[in-house]
Design a protein around this motif. Sequence first.
Motif, PDB file in Angstrom:
ATOM      1  N   GLY A   1      -3.448   6.140  11.621  1.00 44.54           N
ATOM      2  CA  GLY A   1      -4.270   6.795  10.601  1.00 44.54           C
ATOM      3  C   GLY A   1      -4.388   8.284  10.870  1.00 44.54           C
ATOM      4  N   GLY A   2      -4.542   8.641  12.149  1.00 47.28           N
ATOM      5  CA  GLY A   2      -4.645  10.062  12.503  1.00 47.28           C
ATOM      6  C   GLY A   2      -3.373  10.804  12.134  1.00 47.28           C
TER       7      GLY A   2
ATOM      8  N   THR B   1       0.843  -1.186   0.000  1.00 45.61           N
ATOM      9  CA  THR B   1       0.000   0.000   0.000  1.00 45.61           C
ATOM     10  C   THR B   1       0.884   1.243   0.000  1.00 45.61           C
ATOM     11  OG1 THR B   1      -1.675  -1.170   1.278  1.00 45.61           O
ATOM     12  CG2 THR B   1      -1.822   1.234   1.248  1.00 45.61           C
ATOM     13  N   GLY B   2       1.866   1.233   0.885  1.00 48.55           N
ATOM     14  CA  GLY B   2       2.759   2.390   0.974  1.00 48.55           C
ATOM     15  C   GLY B   2       3.497   2.636  -0.331  1.00 48.55           C
ATOM     16  N   LEU B   3       3.994   1.561  -0.934  1.00 49.53           N
ATOM     17  CA  LEU B   3       4.722   1.701  -2.200  1.00 49.53           C
ATOM     18  C   LEU B   3       3.823   2.295  -3.281  1.00 49.53           C
ATOM     19  CD1 LEU B   3       6.671  -1.697  -2.314  1.00 49.53           C
ATOM     20  CD2 LEU B   3       7.612   0.589  -1.903  1.00 49.53           C
ATOM     21  N   ALA B   4       2.585   1.821  -3.318  1.00 50.26           N
ATOM     22  CA  ALA B   4       1.674   2.295  -4.361  1.00 50.26           C
ATOM     23  C   ALA B   4       1.327   3.770  -4.157  1.00 50.26           C
ATOM     24  CB  ALA B   4       0.405   1.445  -4.365  1.00 50.26           C
TER      25      ALA B   4
ATOM     26  N   ARG C   1      -7.412   3.330  -1.670  1.00 52.56           N
ATOM     27  CA  ARG C   1      -6.249   2.460  -1.844  1.00 52.56           C
ATOM     28  C   ARG C   1      -6.222   1.368  -0.759  1.00 52.56           C
ATOM     29  NH1 ARG C   1      -2.572   1.981  -5.737  1.00 52.56           N
ATOM     30  NH2 ARG C   1      -2.578  -0.203  -5.212  1.00 52.56           N
ATOM     31  N   ILE C   2      -6.441   1.790   0.482  1.00 53.96           N
ATOM     32  CA  ILE C   2      -6.393   0.830   1.592  1.00 53.96           C
ATOM     33  C   ILE C   2      -7.526  -0.185   1.472  1.00 53.96           C
ATOM     34  CG2 ILE C   2      -6.598   0.601   4.110  1.00 53.96           C
ATOM     35  CD1 ILE C   2      -5.193   3.386   4.260  1.00 53.96           C
ATOM     36  N   VAL C   3      -8.703   0.290   1.074  1.00 52.67           N
ATOM     37  CA  VAL C   3      -9.832  -0.629   0.892  1.00 52.67           C
ATOM     38  C   VAL C   3      -9.478  -1.677  -0.157  1.00 52.67           C
ATOM     39  CG1 VAL C   3     -12.195  -0.806   0.000  1.00 52.67           C
ATOM     40  CG2 VAL C   3     -11.616   0.989   1.648  1.00 52.67           C
ATOM     41  N   ALA C   4      -8.904  -1.220  -1.282  1.00 52.04           N
ATOM     42  CA  ALA C   4      -8.550  -2.151  -2.357  1.00 52.04           C
ATOM     43  C   ALA C   4      -7.520  -3.164  -1.869  1.00 52.04           C
ATOM     44  CB  ALA C   4      -8.005  -1.383  -3.558  1.00 52.04           C
ATOM     45  N   ASP C   5      -6.478  -2.676  -1.185  1.00 52.90           N
ATOM     46  CA  ASP C   5      -5.431  -3.589  -0.731  1.00 52.90           C
ATOM     47  C   ASP C   5      -5.952  -4.552   0.330  1.00 52.90           C
ATOM     48  OD1 ASP C   5      -3.532  -2.686  -2.475  1.00 52.90           O
ATOM     49  OD2 ASP C   5      -2.737  -1.174  -1.113  1.00 52.90           O
TER      50      ASP C   5
ATOM     51  N   GLY D   1      -2.210  -1.609   6.077  1.00 56.65           N
ATOM     52  CA  GLY D   1      -2.404  -0.676   4.967  1.00 56.65           C
ATOM     53  C   GLY D   1      -2.291   0.756   5.466  1.00 56.65           C
ATOM     54  N   VAL D   2      -2.888   1.031   6.624  1.00 60.40           N
ATOM     55  CA  VAL D   2      -2.808   2.371   7.220  1.00 60.40           C
ATOM     56  C   VAL D   2      -1.358   2.691   7.585  1.00 60.40           C
ATOM     57  CG1 VAL D   2      -3.571   3.806   9.152  1.00 60.40           C
ATOM     58  CG2 VAL D   2      -5.181   2.251   8.054  1.00 60.40           C
TER      59      VAL D   2
END
Lengths: 257, 313
Positions: free
Chosen positions: A241-242, A75-78, A105-109, A153-154
């Motif tokens: 996330g915050g 996720t981070g790379l993307a 993005r996070i939902v998809a991953d 992902g977060v």
Amino acid sequence: MRQLLEIYLIAERNVRKVIRTPQFLVVEIFVQPVIFVLLFAYVFGGAIHVANGSYIDFLLPGILVQTATFSGLNTGLAVAEDLRNGLMDRFWSLPMSRFSVIIGRIVADTLLSALAVVVMIGVGTVIGFRFHAGLVEALGAVGIAILAGATFGVVGALLAVIFRTPEGIQGVGFALIFPIVFASSVFVPVSTMPSWLQAIASHTPITATVDAVRALSLGLPLQQLPLTAVAWLLAMIVLVGGAAAVIYGRMGAAIRG
Amino acid sequence: MSQAIVIEELRKSFGKTVALAGVNLAVPAGIVYGLLGPNGAGKTTVVRILATLLRADAGRAFVDSHDVARQGDSVRRVIGLTGQYAALDEALTGRENLVLIGRLLGLRAPDAKRRAAELIEQVGLTESADRSVRTYSGGMRRRVDLAASLVGRPRVLFLDEPTTGLDPASRLALWELIGATVRDGATVLLTSQYLEEVDRLASRIAVLDHGRVLAEGTPGELKARAGGQVVAVRVVAERVGQAMSALAPMGHVRRELDEVTVPAHGETGLTEAMRRLADAGIVVDEIALRRPTLDEVFLNLTNGGGKQDAAAA
């Protein structure tokens, strides 16, 4: 409502992107997790002895969580890639919430890592893994593994907004994730580690998550394990996330040049 | 005439580097406005502030009467942005990229598809619209990228060096698209280091260097401001040095390749130059009286700061 649509559109784009890129799909969802399952089951399985039960029963819950952490790095790379190639500029110049880009993005991953969980359980079953408790416990184990996917992902998103380049994330991400994954109950019981390491390893979110998934899978006494794991994961989503949201919200300085 | 963009005393620094040192601009609606300057002049910073991607340290900026600092969402509703790099999703097709932008802009799925189809035809990509962007040439990417910035029918379009790195044919195709966009009523802010490009497309130009506007006006005004006409002389390469010294008494002599120019100072300049060259025994291939090119204007204004870029262009 509007933001939900944006998140859906971005998530759909990301899922489609992965499906279109076979090397991603195959490597991230199938090859890498399956190799980890087989490698550890057969290479280390003989040498590692666990109390009550086979090593594959012990291993698979660990691998599910380990895969979630790696998926978070992806996720981070993307996100970093979107920052670099200017796509983020385009999204930011549209009348949409910039947070939708990251959340989508996070939902998809998370969806893709859920797919990987299913694949790993399938492969594990072929080589002898079984859920030893009821359906509810099995679903609970899968659910926590997937929640771990969302959580990391977060974490990946935070790394992306801090380091901003795929190279930075790769370096720091692996330097950070590798020790915390291996110094946990993912591959071996924490009780086999030297006591100073046990003190650390038994208090990480990875160990908490793996212990919960493992207890639910194997039908071990649950104690407070699932609750502790979910608390860890939700707390991380909120705090990490915050922090990511604050940094990302202020972002806008030229990413390149 | 109403103003599409108004910029007042805009300042921005990155650490110790001053990107914008107090920029003022007013861009009338409905034209191509050229922002010309060498690398690092501050062009991209201006565009990024106007597109709400960057906050200014001081000063104000308005796009279509919306304050970029306070009414970001309203600004984003009326702008399109094409940056120096094609901002597309490589894994999606050209059409999918355009549909996604349309949907994010709030179009319903059928409308987003219709708009994408329209734009694909307009930018001449009908045949490759359903291949993934990964397979596109640089020119095709730029065309889809421009199309992406046009999906929402922006009133103000920012084009940040849209033709950098393109081959001449693709550049020409892009220029035609930009012309068509303005004919549809949009205002275009075009940044470029290519003088030829702004000279050809823009009806007004601001020359930016080191975060300041050095000059502003129509291309004709800027050329006139650089002084009157020049005598331009072409001689064989090995005689260039001699020609320069022969003409030196007339004023500041400049050289580009085998062409030597010197200020004409009125009608007699041409005959004076011919006489001086003849006295020095130099055979002239070509001699003419002409207005300075934007290149010369640019070099004059930036005081050589952008010499390398300008020579390359």
